[in-house]
Write a protein that holds these residues in place. Structure first.
Motif, PDB file in Angstrom:
ATOM      1  N   LYS A   1      37.688 -81.419 -67.113  1.00  0.00           N
ATOM      2  CA  LYS A   1      37.799 -80.047 -66.648  1.00  0.00           C
ATOM      3  C   LYS A   1      37.566 -79.121 -67.831  1.00  0.00           C
ATOM      4  O   LYS A   1      38.384 -79.054 -68.749  1.00  0.00           O
ATOM      5  CB  LYS A   1      39.170 -79.778 -66.038  1.00  0.00           C
ATOM      6  CG  LYS A   1      39.266 -78.413 -65.373  1.00  0.00           C
ATOM      7  CD  LYS A   1      40.579 -78.235 -64.641  1.00  0.00           C
ATOM      8  CE  LYS A   1      40.590 -76.909 -63.884  1.00  0.00           C
ATOM      9  NZ  LYS A   1      41.858 -76.701 -63.149  1.00  0.00           N
TER      10      LYS A   1
ATOM     11  N   GLU B   1      34.378 -71.463 -67.150  1.00  0.00           N
ATOM     12  CA  GLU B   1      33.382 -71.727 -66.114  1.00  0.00           C
ATOM     13  C   GLU B   1      31.981 -71.556 -66.676  1.00  0.00           C
ATOM     14  O   GLU B   1      31.613 -70.478 -67.139  1.00  0.00           O
ATOM     15  CB  GLU B   1      33.583 -70.772 -64.936  1.00  0.00           C
ATOM     16  CG  GLU B   1      34.855 -71.035 -64.153  1.00  0.00           C
ATOM     17  CD  GLU B   1      34.946 -70.142 -62.924  1.00  0.00           C
ATOM     18  OE1 GLU B   1      33.929 -69.489 -62.585  1.00  0.00           O
ATOM     19  OE2 GLU B   1      36.025 -70.096 -62.317  1.00  0.00           O
TER      20      GLU B   1
ATOM     21  N   GLN C   1      27.837 -73.772 -66.413  1.00  0.00           N
ATOM     22  CA  GLN C   1      27.087 -74.885 -65.859  1.00  0.00           C
ATOM     23  C   GLN C   1      26.965 -76.011 -66.889  1.00  0.00           C
ATOM     24  O   GLN C   1      26.609 -75.769 -68.039  1.00  0.00           O
ATOM     25  CB  GLN C   1      25.694 -74.425 -65.421  1.00  0.00           C
ATOM     26  CG  GLN C   1      25.706 -73.466 -64.244  1.00  0.00           C
ATOM     27  CD  GLN C   1      26.236 -74.122 -62.977  1.00  0.00           C
ATOM     28  OE1 GLN C   1      25.885 -75.264 -62.651  1.00  0.00           O
ATOM     29  NE2 GLN C   1      27.111 -73.411 -62.269  1.00  0.00           N
TER      30      GLN C   1
ATOM     31  N   THR D   1      28.543 -84.269 -62.065  1.00  0.00           N
ATOM     32  CA  THR D   1      28.721 -83.771 -60.707  1.00  0.00           C
ATOM     33  C   THR D   1      29.960 -82.902 -60.602  1.00  0.00           C
ATOM     34  O   THR D   1      31.027 -83.272 -61.095  1.00  0.00           O
ATOM     35  CB  THR D   1      28.855 -84.948 -59.706  1.00  0.00           C
ATOM     36  OG1 THR D   1      27.768 -85.853 -59.898  1.00  0.00           O
ATOM     37  CG2 THR D   1      28.864 -84.445 -58.277  1.00  0.00           C
ATOM     38  N   GLU D   2      29.840 -81.748 -59.945  1.00  0.00           N
ATOM     39  CA  GLU D   2      30.988 -80.876 -59.713  1.00  0.00           C
ATOM     40  C   GLU D   2      31.849 -81.468 -58.604  1.00  0.00           C
ATOM     41  O   GLU D   2      31.345 -81.918 -57.581  1.00  0.00           O
ATOM     42  CB  GLU D   2      30.522 -79.473 -59.325  1.00  0.00           C
ATOM     43  CG  GLU D   2      29.821 -78.731 -60.445  1.00  0.00           C
ATOM     44  CD  GLU D   2      29.485 -77.291 -60.046  1.00  0.00           C
ATOM     45  OE1 GLU D   2      30.002 -76.826 -59.009  1.00  0.00           O
ATOM     46  OE2 GLU D   2      28.705 -76.661 -60.766  1.00  0.00           O
TER      47      GLU D   2
ATOM     48  N   LEU E   1      34.748 -81.875 -63.213  1.00  0.00           N
ATOM     49  CA  LEU E   1      33.427 -82.496 -63.190  1.00  0.00           C
ATOM     50  C   LEU E   1      33.587 -84.002 -63.297  1.00  0.00           C
ATOM     51  O   LEU E   1      34.505 -84.492 -63.960  1.00  0.00           O
ATOM     52  CB  LEU E   1      32.579 -82.005 -64.367  1.00  0.00           C
ATOM     53  CG  LEU E   1      32.370 -80.504 -64.524  1.00  0.00           C
ATOM     54  CD1 LEU E   1      31.629 -80.221 -65.829  1.00  0.00           C
ATOM     55  CD2 LEU E   1      31.601 -79.933 -63.339  1.00  0.00           C
TER      56      LEU E   1
END
Length: 283
Positions: free
Chosen positions: A168, A172, A174, A189-190, A196
């Motif tokens: 985590k 925030e 990408q 992958t989220e 993640l």
């Protein structure tokens, strides 16, 4: 003036070259050691850090325990538990200068450590010495017979998945495979609540431990947790008989390893306790 500047530049380049060679040489040696190092359940120890000490330890993990004899230390999990937010995996000195038990005792004297334990993560062969002890194999109708499970069984239960792990980030943004250049990943992958899932390019116990360690040392990653979704729950064993019309079985409520059977009618039955069996004849 030009000659002076030339000498200065030459000196700087020489210094940088020497520093680069020494630094890179040490980094390469350490990296190679980390990637190639393997260990056993017998020469590794888990240590669980008390809340409040984790941040200081994370600043210099190796230095925080420099007085202890160990080969390597890995961050096993990070900020996944309120009381022990940091767990470390110590690999003991391969020369055998200290036993696992002695190392655990040393760790537990450290005020920063809540507790330390031995390791059972690496697959091992099952040891099974169990048998059902009884006075005889034949009883009469109406007669009772005590059965006692003796011996022990030590078997491997995989504690977490070896294909990947969860992280985590603190902020925030990408993330993708390229965000973690030091870790060989297949995908990022989220999942839920900002977590993640990092899937390894090549699964394996040592791969996932070393990958978790590398990511956990990044300050921008708030939490690192093993994937325990597929951990097998161990169902408590029970006594069973193949035909309850031939014998009646009663289990000792204070010691489940003891049971008593009573003959009801003539015949043969198989008594089973978690795969350990015996045959009883009722006459």
């Amino acid at each position: 003036m030009k000659k002076f500047l030339g000498l200065v530049l030459t000196g700087i380049l020489l210094f940088c070259t020497i520093f680069s060679v020494v630094g890179c040489g040490e980094e390469t040696e350490t990296s190679a050691k980390n990637e190639e190092l393997v260990w056993t359940n017998e020469n590794s120890v888990y240590a669980y850090v008390k809340a409040g000490y984790e941040d200081d330890i994370l600043k210099d993990i190796e230095g925080a325990f420099r007085s202890l004899p160990f080969q390597e230390v890995y961050v096993a999990e990070k900020n996944t538990n309120e009381w022990t937010p940091l767990s470390l995996l110590f690999i003991l000195d391969e020369r055998g200068t200290i036993t696992q038990k002695e190392f655990i005792a040393l760790l537990e004297r450290d005020e920063r450590i809540n507790h330390a334990t031995s390791v059972r993560d690496i697959p091992f062969e099952t040891v099974d010495t169990r048998y059902i002890e009884r006075e005889k194999d034949t009883i009469s109708v109406g007669e009772t017979l005590q059965l006692t499970l003796m011996g022990y069984m030590d078997y491997y239960v995989q504690p977490f998945d070896f294909k990947g792990f969860f992280i985590k980030p603190a902020t925030e943004k990408q993330y993708n495979v390229q965000s973690f250049p030091d870790v060989a990943l297949k995908s990022v992958t989220e999942t839920n609540d900002g977590w993640l899932y990092l899937e390894l390019e090549e699964e394996g116990y040592f791969n996932v431990v070393k990958a978790c360690d590398k990511v956990a040392r990044l300050s921008e990653i708030e939490k690192v947790e093993k994937d325990k979704r597929k951990v097998v729950s161990v169902i408590p064993p029970i006594w069973q008989v193949s035909d309850e019309t031939i014998v009646k079985i009663e289990i000792n409520s204070e010691n489940y390893a003891i049971a008593e059977i009573k003959g009801l009618k003539s015949g043969k039955v198989t008594v089973d306790y978690a795969g350990v069996k015996c045959e009883i004849t009722v006459q």
